[in-house]
Design a protein around this motif. Sequence first.
Motif, mmCIF file in Angstrom:
data_model
loop_
_atom_site.group_PDB
_atom_site.id
_atom_site.type_symbol
_atom_site.label_atom_id
_atom_site.label_comp_id
_atom_site.label_asym_id
_atom_site.label_seq_id
_atom_site.Cartn_x
_atom_site.Cartn_y
_atom_site.Cartn_z
ATOM 1 N N ILE A 117 0.850 -1.186 0.000
ATOM 2 C CA ILE A 117 0.000 0.000 0.000
ATOM 3 C C ILE A 117 0.886 1.237 0.000
ATOM 4 C CG2 ILE A 117 -1.853 1.230 1.200
ATOM 5 C CD1 ILE A 117 -2.710 -1.585 0.418
ATOM 6 N N LEU A 118 0.738 2.074 -1.020
ATOM 7 C CA LEU A 118 1.572 3.261 -1.162
ATOM 8 C C LEU A 118 0.712 4.510 -1.376
ATOM 9 C CD1 LEU A 118 4.178 1.799 -3.691
ATOM 10 C CD2 LEU A 118 4.480 2.062 -1.227
ATOM 11 N N THR A 119 1.231 5.647 -0.956
ATOM 12 C CA THR A 119 0.579 6.925 -1.236
ATOM 13 C C THR A 119 1.475 7.818 -2.083
ATOM 14 O OG1 THR A 119 1.396 7.824 0.849
ATOM 15 C CG2 THR A 119 -0.839 6.882 0.846
ATOM 16 N N LYS A 120 2.749 7.467 -2.205
ATOM 17 C CA LYS A 120 3.719 8.184 -3.043
ATOM 18 C C LYS A 120 4.510 7.147 -3.835
ATOM 19 C CE LYS A 120 3.138 12.474 -1.577
ATOM 20 N NZ LYS A 120 2.660 13.503 -2.466
ATOM 21 N N TYR A 121 4.916 7.521 -5.035
ATOM 22 C CA TYR A 121 5.578 6.583 -5.944
ATOM 23 C C TYR A 121 6.883 7.169 -6.472
ATOM 24 C CZ TYR A 121 0.909 4.646 -5.818
ATOM 25 O OH TYR A 121 -0.281 4.141 -5.388
ATOM 26 N N ASP A 122 7.849 6.278 -6.737
ATOM 27 C CA ASP A 122 9.084 6.688 -7.402
ATOM 28 C C ASP A 122 8.807 7.001 -8.865
ATOM 29 O OD1 ASP A 122 10.855 6.227 -5.137
ATOM 30 O OD2 ASP A 122 10.510 4.091 -5.503
ATOM 31 N N THR A 123 7.917 6.189 -9.470
ATOM 32 C CA THR A 123 7.586 6.341 -10.885
ATOM 33 C C THR A 123 6.091 6.177 -11.097
ATOM 34 O OG1 THR A 123 9.729 5.432 -11.578
ATOM 35 C CG2 THR A 123 7.981 5.436 -13.219
#
Length: 183
Positions: free
Chosen positions: A63-69
Amino acid sequence: MTEEIIIAGFGGQGVLSMGKILAYSGIMQDQEVAWMPSYGPEMRGGTANVTVILSDERISSPILTKYDTAIVLNQQSMDKFESMVKPGGTLIYDPNGITHEPTRKDINIYKIEGTAIAAEQGNPKVFNMIVLGGFLKVKPIVKLDNVEKGLQKSLPPRHHKMIPMNIEAIQTGMKSVEVVNQL
């Protein structure tokens, strides 16, 4: 190395397949992998996205709210995910159907004309592989031979004859990605 990626677009664009192939490619490279699809009940024509995490270390949560790409294939996805790219991160998009180009100056932005190239080649089914190739040129996080192994794992055996065409599309995408903003 950990790369947290969101791939987003309309159902039917190969978003989930692209994520699955990328995930299998990471597995072939002995990486830790998380693959988490999300799509509306309407599927084809509705919105779809997939989170893929590739890491050399154990992944604590998918579960993520920010991404590298962020790999963005429609305007709704651009509106939703452009702001979720980490500062210094990367946004790759196909301009077909994009009415508001990305505006951030604190991220790397690349454009790939995947729709147009696939149409020129007379094979819209390779659109997602062209876009994947653009991503792999910008972020070579998996080797091409592992992508081929990932294709073998993710495609049913009856479609294995199409793997060379998919690899060719990936290579075309690697040559076709354009810099819009680079830090």
